[in-house]
Design an enzyme around this catalytic site. Structure first.
Site, PDB file in Angstrom:
ATOM      1  N   ASP A  72       0.843  -1.198   0.000  1.00 44.54           N
ATOM      2  CA  ASP A  72       0.000   0.000   0.000  1.00 44.54           C
ATOM      3  C   ASP A  72       0.879   1.249   0.000  1.00 44.54           C
ATOM      4  O   ASP A  72       2.108   1.157   0.133  1.00 44.54           O
ATOM      5  CB  ASP A  72      -0.967  -0.002   1.204  1.00 44.54           C
ATOM      6  CG  ASP A  72      -0.270  -0.221   2.543  1.00 44.54           C
ATOM      7  OD1 ASP A  72       0.979  -0.121   2.612  1.00 44.54           O
ATOM      8  OD2 ASP A  72      -0.961  -0.492   3.533  1.00 44.54           O
ATOM      9  N   ASN A 141      -7.054  -0.192  13.855  1.00 41.32           N
ATOM     10  CA  ASN A 141      -8.512  -0.311  13.684  1.00 41.32           C
ATOM     11  C   ASN A 141      -8.887  -1.608  12.959  1.00 41.32           C
ATOM     12  O   ASN A 141      -9.993  -1.736  12.450  1.00 41.32           O
ATOM     13  CB  ASN A 141      -9.052   0.902  12.924  1.00 41.32           C
ATOM     14  CG  ASN A 141      -8.484   1.009  11.520  1.00 41.32           C
ATOM     15  OD1 ASN A 141      -7.619   0.218  11.121  1.00 41.32           O
ATOM     16  ND2 ASN A 141      -8.955   1.978  10.749  1.00 41.32           N
ATOM     17  N   HIS A 143      -7.458  -2.727  10.212  1.00 41.51           N
ATOM     18  CA  HIS A 143      -7.225  -2.730   8.769  1.00 41.51           C
ATOM     19  C   HIS A 143      -6.070  -3.665   8.402  1.00 41.51           C
ATOM     20  O   HIS A 143      -5.197  -3.947   9.218  1.00 41.51           O
ATOM     21  CB  HIS A 143      -7.009  -1.303   8.216  1.00 41.51           C
ATOM     22  CG  HIS A 143      -5.733  -0.638   8.586  1.00 41.51           C
ATOM     23  ND1 HIS A 143      -5.577   0.734   8.574  1.00 41.51           N
ATOM     24  CD2 HIS A 143      -4.527  -1.114   8.980  1.00 41.51           C
ATOM     25  CE1 HIS A 143      -4.349   1.037   8.930  1.00 41.51           C
ATOM     26  NE2 HIS A 143      -3.688  -0.064   9.184  1.00 41.51           N
ATOM     27  N   GLU A 148      -9.700  -0.370   5.029  1.00 37.42           N
ATOM     28  CA  GLU A 148     -10.225   0.167   6.278  1.00 37.42           C
ATOM     29  C   GLU A 148     -11.594  -0.438   6.601  1.00 37.42           C
ATOM     30  O   GLU A 148     -12.323  -0.845   5.685  1.00 37.42           O
ATOM     31  CB  GLU A 148     -10.395   1.685   6.135  1.00 37.42           C
ATOM     32  CG  GLU A 148      -9.117   2.441   5.827  1.00 37.42           C
ATOM     33  CD  GLU A 148      -8.230   2.651   7.054  1.00 37.42           C
ATOM     34  OE1 GLU A 148      -8.257   1.824   7.983  1.00 37.42           O
ATOM     35  OE2 GLU A 148      -7.508   3.662   7.082  1.00 37.42           O
TER      36      GLU A 148
HETATM   37  P1  PGA Z   1       2.335  -0.764  12.634  1.00 36.05           P
HETATM   38  O1  PGA Z   1       1.192  -0.519  11.587  1.00 36.05           O
HETATM   39  O2  PGA Z   1       3.127  -1.937  12.147  1.00 36.05           O
HETATM   40  O3  PGA Z   1       3.143   0.492  12.612  1.00 36.05           O
HETATM   41  O4  PGA Z   1       1.693  -1.031  13.952  1.00 36.05           O
HETATM   42  C1  PGA Z   1       0.337  -1.536  11.227  1.00 36.05           C
HETATM   43  C2  PGA Z   1      -0.748  -1.001  10.348  1.00 36.05           C
HETATM   44  O5  PGA Z   1      -1.203   0.143  10.542  1.00 36.05           O
HETATM   45  O6  PGA Z   1      -1.179  -1.740   9.448  1.00 36.05           O
END
Ligand code: PGA
Length: 242
Positions: A72, A141, A143, A148
């Site tokens: 992404d 959250n 995702h 999302e």
């Molecule tokens: P993080 O992010 O590895 O920094 O916790 C994970 C995400 O937001 O998919």
């Protein structure tokens, strides 16, 4: 309900989590030189990528045939901004593993037409065939990639309307405000032969609990991993509340 292919390994700490994922991925690259791997960014996989680069430098596998896919990207900021997924992946994966440009499929962060950019990624993915391994982190959250929570999830690469919490991801602390994201879709991710999700830290314990035992729902996209035939969640003790 989860499929038998949804499994979890619990490690002592972040270092052990990273080492376990690194071992599996390094073995997979050594076994299949033409492997296609989709790489997540974020705080979680960084140490694992460092370990992978160490194994590569030690000659444990070759990367001249492997294909790397960027999971992404943030939209509307320059590609060389310190917060882009491009900057992260170049630093941690693409450059250390010597992956040539032609073997790296990557969303532009600031395309003239984001929808066309997602179509370009979709078409290239269709030509590549399936993703062998998709590396994921677990969003605050729920995702995965930038899919999302929503009433309905998008199957293929698309422009993502980002949740407020996602817009404030720590990766973006020194970046201009992002207006949107671009991400592989749920079908792209769930179509991967193997998914490796890394989860560490007590701050992710509620999300991990929901992933494992909550409802399977578009309101928590990671929950669909429980229906995937080969997903390994590698979590440290803190993430399971120990
Ligand atoms: P993080 O992010 O590895 O920094 O916790 C994970 C995400 O937001 O998919």
């Amino acid at each position: 309900m989860s499929t038998p292919g949804f499994r979890m390994t619990i490690t002592d700490d972040y270092e052990a989590m990273s080492a376990e994922a690194c071992r599996i991925i390094a073995d997979a690259i050594a076994e299949k030189p033409h492997i296609v791997i989709a790489f997540a960014t974020g705080g979680t996989p960084t140490r694992m990528y460092e370990m992978l680069a160490e194994k590569y430098r030690a000659g444990e596998f070759r990367t001249n045939k492997m294909i790397a896919v960027k999971l992404d990207e943030w939209g509307g900021i320059p590609i060389d901004d310190p917060g882009t997924c491009e900057t992260y992946l170049n630093k941690h994966v693409i450059w250390p593993l010597d992956i040539p440009d032609k073997h790296y499929l990557s969303f532009e962060s600031n395309p003239a037409n984001p929808i066309s950019e997602c179509t370009r990624i979709k078409n290239t993915l269709d030509n590549l065939g399936v993703i062998d391994i998709c590396v994921l982190g677990l969003g605050a959250n729920g995702h995965i990639g930038m899919n999302e929570p929503a009433g309905k999830l998008e199957p293929r690469p698309h422009v993502a309307n980002l949740a407020e919490s996602t817009r404030h991801h720590p990766m973006l602390k020194d970046s201009p405000a992002v207006s949107y994201g671009m991400t592989l879709g749920m079908e792209d991710i769930l179509g991967a032969k193997k998914i490796i999700m890394l989860v560490n830290g007590a701050h992710k314990a509620p999300q991990l609990e929901r992933l494992i035992s909550g409802e399977i729902s578009a309101q928590f996209p990671a929950s669909y991993l429980r229906q995937h035939p080969d997903t390994l969640v590698i979590a440290d003790k803190a993430a399971v509340g120990k």
